[in-house]
Design a protein around this motif. Structure first.
Motif, PDB file in Angstrom:
ATOM      1  N   GLN A  28       0.746  -1.250  -0.020  1.00 48.07           N
ATOM      2  CA  GLN A  28       0.366  -0.270  -0.054  1.00 48.07           C
ATOM      3  C   GLN A  28       1.120   1.123   0.161  1.00 48.07           C
ATOM      4  O   GLN A  28       0.756   2.286  -0.329  1.00 48.07           O
ATOM      5  N   GLU A  29       1.940   1.546   1.067  1.00 48.01           N
ATOM      6  CA  GLU A  29       3.263   2.157   1.089  1.00 48.01           C
ATOM      7  C   GLU A  29       3.009   2.801  -0.979  1.00 48.01           C
ATOM      8  O   GLU A  29       3.457   3.749  -1.148  1.00 48.01           O
ATOM      9  N   GLU A  30       3.886   1.597  -1.999  1.00 43.45           N
ATOM     10  CA  GLU A  30       4.599   1.859  -2.358  1.00 43.45           C
ATOM     11  C   GLU A  30       3.353   1.889  -3.740  1.00 43.45           C
ATOM     12  O   GLU A  30       4.194   2.531  -5.081  1.00 43.45           O
ATOM     13  N   SER A  31       2.462   1.733  -3.877  1.00 48.07           N
ATOM     14  CA  SER A  31       1.375   1.463  -4.146  1.00 48.07           C
ATOM     15  C   SER A  31      -0.013   2.616  -4.593  1.00 48.07           C
ATOM     16  O   SER A  31      -0.185   3.393  -6.083  1.00 48.07           O
ATOM     17  N   ILE A  32       0.264   3.430  -3.502  1.00 46.33           N
ATOM     18  CA  ILE A  32      -0.945   4.412  -3.517  1.00 46.33           C
ATOM     19  C   ILE A  32      -0.940   5.478  -4.622  1.00 46.33           C
ATOM     20  O   ILE A  32      -1.648   5.882  -5.193  1.00 46.33           O
ATOM     21  N   ILE A  33       0.045   6.448  -3.771  1.00 44.24           N
ATOM     22  CA  ILE A  33       0.431   7.648  -4.206  1.00 44.24           C
ATOM     23  C   ILE A  33       0.585   7.583  -6.402  1.00 44.24           C
ATOM     24  O   ILE A  33      -0.203   8.135  -6.985  1.00 44.24           O
ATOM     25  N   PRO A  34       1.918   6.586  -6.424  1.00 41.13           N
ATOM     26  CA  PRO A  34       1.724   5.897  -8.257  1.00 41.13           C
ATOM     27  C   PRO A  34      -0.004   5.521  -8.684  1.00 41.13           C
ATOM     28  O   PRO A  34      -0.218   6.806  -9.468  1.00 41.13           O
ATOM     29  N   LYS A  36      -2.572   6.779  -7.702  1.00 40.61           N
ATOM     30  CA  LYS A  36      -3.662   8.163  -7.285  1.00 40.61           C
ATOM     31  C   LYS A  36      -3.496   8.807  -8.338  1.00 40.61           C
ATOM     32  O   LYS A  36      -4.203   9.469  -9.322  1.00 40.61           O
ATOM     33  N   ALA A  37      -1.794   9.292  -9.087  1.00 41.37           N
ATOM     34  CA  ALA A  37      -1.528   9.916  -9.576  1.00 41.37           C
ATOM     35  C   ALA A  37      -2.174   9.334 -10.886  1.00 41.37           C
ATOM     36  O   ALA A  37      -1.575   9.722 -12.493  1.00 41.37           O
ATOM     37  N   GLY A  38      -2.643   8.510 -11.536  1.00 44.53           N
ATOM     38  CA  GLY A  38      -2.532   7.780 -12.676  1.00 44.53           C
ATOM     39  C   GLY A  38      -1.535   6.840 -13.586  1.00 44.53           C
ATOM     40  O   GLY A  38      -1.775   6.416 -14.854  1.00 44.53           O
ATOM     41  N   ARG A  39      -1.071   6.650 -12.833  1.00 48.50           N
ATOM     42  CA  ARG A  39       0.183   5.962 -13.811  1.00 48.50           C
ATOM     43  C   ARG A  39       0.465   4.702 -13.838  1.00 48.50           C
ATOM     44  O   ARG A  39      -0.400   3.518 -12.858  1.00 48.50           O
ATOM     45  N   ASP A  40       0.399   3.568 -14.922  1.00 54.47           N
ATOM     46  CA  ASP A  40       0.258   2.399 -15.036  1.00 54.47           C
ATOM     47  C   ASP A  40       1.121   1.475 -13.724  1.00 54.47           C
ATOM     48  O   ASP A  40       2.598   1.697 -13.903  1.00 54.47           O
ATOM     49  N   VAL A  41       0.759   0.327 -13.233  1.00 54.22           N
ATOM     50  CA  VAL A  41       1.535   0.024 -12.185  1.00 54.22           C
ATOM     51  C   VAL A  41       1.587  -1.899 -12.230  1.00 54.22           C
ATOM     52  O   VAL A  41       0.386  -2.449 -13.005  1.00 54.22           O
ATOM     53  N   ILE A  42       2.792  -2.415 -12.547  1.00 54.81           N
ATOM     54  CA  ILE A  42       2.596  -3.616 -12.563  1.00 54.81           C
ATOM     55  C   ILE A  42       2.692  -4.373 -10.850  1.00 54.81           C
ATOM     56  O   ILE A  42       4.256  -3.498 -10.450  1.00 54.81           O
ATOM     57  N   SER A  43       2.357  -4.944 -10.509  1.00 55.24           N
ATOM     58  CA  SER A  43       2.343  -5.306  -8.477  1.00 55.24           C
ATOM     59  C   SER A  43       2.609  -6.866  -8.423  1.00 55.24           C
ATOM     60  O   SER A  43       1.976  -7.200  -9.006  1.00 55.24           O
ATOM     61  N   PHE A  60     -10.900   4.773  -5.130  1.00 50.38           N
ATOM     62  CA  PHE A  60     -11.680   5.283  -3.806  1.00 50.38           C
ATOM     63  C   PHE A  60     -11.723   6.674  -4.429  1.00 50.38           C
ATOM     64  O   PHE A  60     -12.987   7.436  -4.743  1.00 50.38           O
ATOM     65  N   GLU A  61     -10.234   7.240  -4.209  1.00 45.93           N
ATOM     66  CA  GLU A  61     -10.440   9.096  -4.303  1.00 45.93           C
ATOM     67  C   GLU A  61     -10.239   9.414  -5.370  1.00 45.93           C
ATOM     68  O   GLU A  61     -10.432  10.178  -5.631  1.00 45.93           O
ATOM     69  N   ASN A  62     -10.536   8.059  -6.289  1.00 38.22           N
ATOM     70  CA  ASN A  62     -10.669   9.033  -8.068  1.00 38.22           C
ATOM     71  C   ASN A  62     -11.778   8.718  -8.603  1.00 38.22           C
ATOM     72  O   ASN A  62     -12.026   9.378  -9.667  1.00 38.22           O
TER      73      ASN A  62
END
Length: 370
Positions: A28-34, A36-43, A60-62
């Motif tokens: 959660q620490e590593e994923s939430i900010i990117p 929320k900012a709209g980045r594509d993420v592979i986790s 939910f924030e977005n």
């Protein structure tokens, strides 16, 4: 780092605190900010690391309750996972009034169609049922902002690759894609990179599934004597809550019938059981009204129930990943866990592979069969 520093609103933080969640996990620490900012993420993250909230919180924030279109879609391979994600999303709905639709096989499509007449902003779905709605033109994904592929490795393993690609083709050209997977094999990478733009890769190893907290034992028996051996061990251990894993649905059916006859408080879980019954079984198990849940690997994928003290591998898993995944249902959040693996002489080779991979010779437990 706390949720406030990650940009999560007070209302949502209050909901989390009411559910006993005070601090974010590593994923959660590593994923939430990117996210929320709209980045594509592979986790790459295992079940039990808090990955569901890692994508649900920024989504939910977005989300905007004032926009009358599907803004976020979460695609997941099994009904159990869809149900689990929906439960978490419904809790967050207390903080932000978002219209949510869970759509998966086994649930009444008429009720889903009725619900779709309302303006749905978030959909949680399994691939087959989602494509059914797309074909009926009851779901429109052309204004989608965020697509989540959850348990992508399982989705591909279960043969959903073509379905996933068909779904992606129905979405808006410019949307955010999030891919969460327990293992990042080449098939998952190919799928992810084909549809993602400059994705951020996040890898979080399974911190909660620490084998240090789990006492492991092997019981040598034969297939003919295995059921008696299991019952002897269950009587000795009398666990508070336990999951018993079988290799196939038929093995689950037979064992559940036999244990019921012997007077054990047990229920079964696999993909052929009617969805309404599966939901009832899971609710009862979470409430600790059922002592023994007898399940297949697929049915238990993503099953995150606190209070499971024992895991019994009635049948040996196919590989070390499945073994670790199964025993990771216990020994959560620093609690002690206990597992027992029943092996037939033909299972020795697989057992050797498991022991080699976990770098641990699992001690044998004596089992005097009554």
């Amino acid at each position: 780092m706390n949720f406030k520093e990650l940009g999560i609103s007070e209302d949502i933080i209050n909901v989390l605190e009411n559910s006993g969640i005070a601090a974010p996990t590593k994923i959660q620490e590593e994923s939430i900010i990117p996210i929320k900012a709209g980045r594509d993420v592979i986790s790459e993250a295992q079940t039990g690391t808090g990955k569901t909230l890692a994508f649900l919180l920024p989504i939910f924030e977005n989300l905007s309750p004032n926009i009358d279109s599907v803004q976020a879609l979460i695609v997941t391979p099994t009904r159990e996972l869809a149900l689990q994600i929906t439960e978490q999303a419904m809790k967050l709905k207390e903080a932000k009034d978002i219209n949510i639709l869970a759509t998966y096989g086994g649930k009444d499509i008429g009720a889903q169609l009725k619900k779709l007449k309302r303006n749905i902003q978030l959909i949680i779905a399994t691939p087959g049922r989602l494509l059914d709605h797309i074909a009926r033109k009851t779901i429109d994904l052309t204004k989608l902002k965020t697509l989540v592929l959850d348990e992508a490795d399982q989705m591909l393993l279960m043969g959903f690759k073509n379905d996933v690609e068909s779904i992606i083709k129905e979405t808006s050209k410019k949307h955010q894609t999030l891919c969460f997977s327990a293992t990042m094999n080449s098939d998952v990478k190919k799928l992810a990179y084909r549809y993602m733009s400059d994705p951020l890769t996040i890898t979080v190893k399974k911190e909660e599934v620490t084998l240090d907290n789990i006492k492991q034992y092997v019981i040598e028996t034969t297939d003919r004597k295995k059921e008696d051996a299991l019952c002897t061990i269950l009587d000795q251990d009398n666990p508070f809550m336990s999951i018993i894993f079988c290799r196939t649905k038929r093995r689950v059916d037979n064992l559940e019938l036999s244990l019921h006859r012997r007077g054990y408080n047990c229920e079964k879980l696999h993909s052929d059981i009617a969805q309404s019954k599966r939901e009832r079984v899971m609710k009862s198990f979470r409430a600790a009204d059922i002592q023994y849940l007898i399940a297949t690997d697929v049915a238990a994928r993503g099953l995150d129930v606190s209070g499971v003290t024992h895991v019994y591998n009635y049948d040996i898993p196919e590989n070390v990943e499945s073994y670790i995944h199964r025993i990771g249902r216990t020994g959560r959040a620093g609690e002690a866990g206990y597992t027992c693996l029943f092996i037939d002489p033909k299972d020795e080779r697989t057992l050797n592979e498991i022991e080699k991979a976990i770098k641990f010779k699992i001690p044998r437990r004596e089992c005097p069969i009554k």
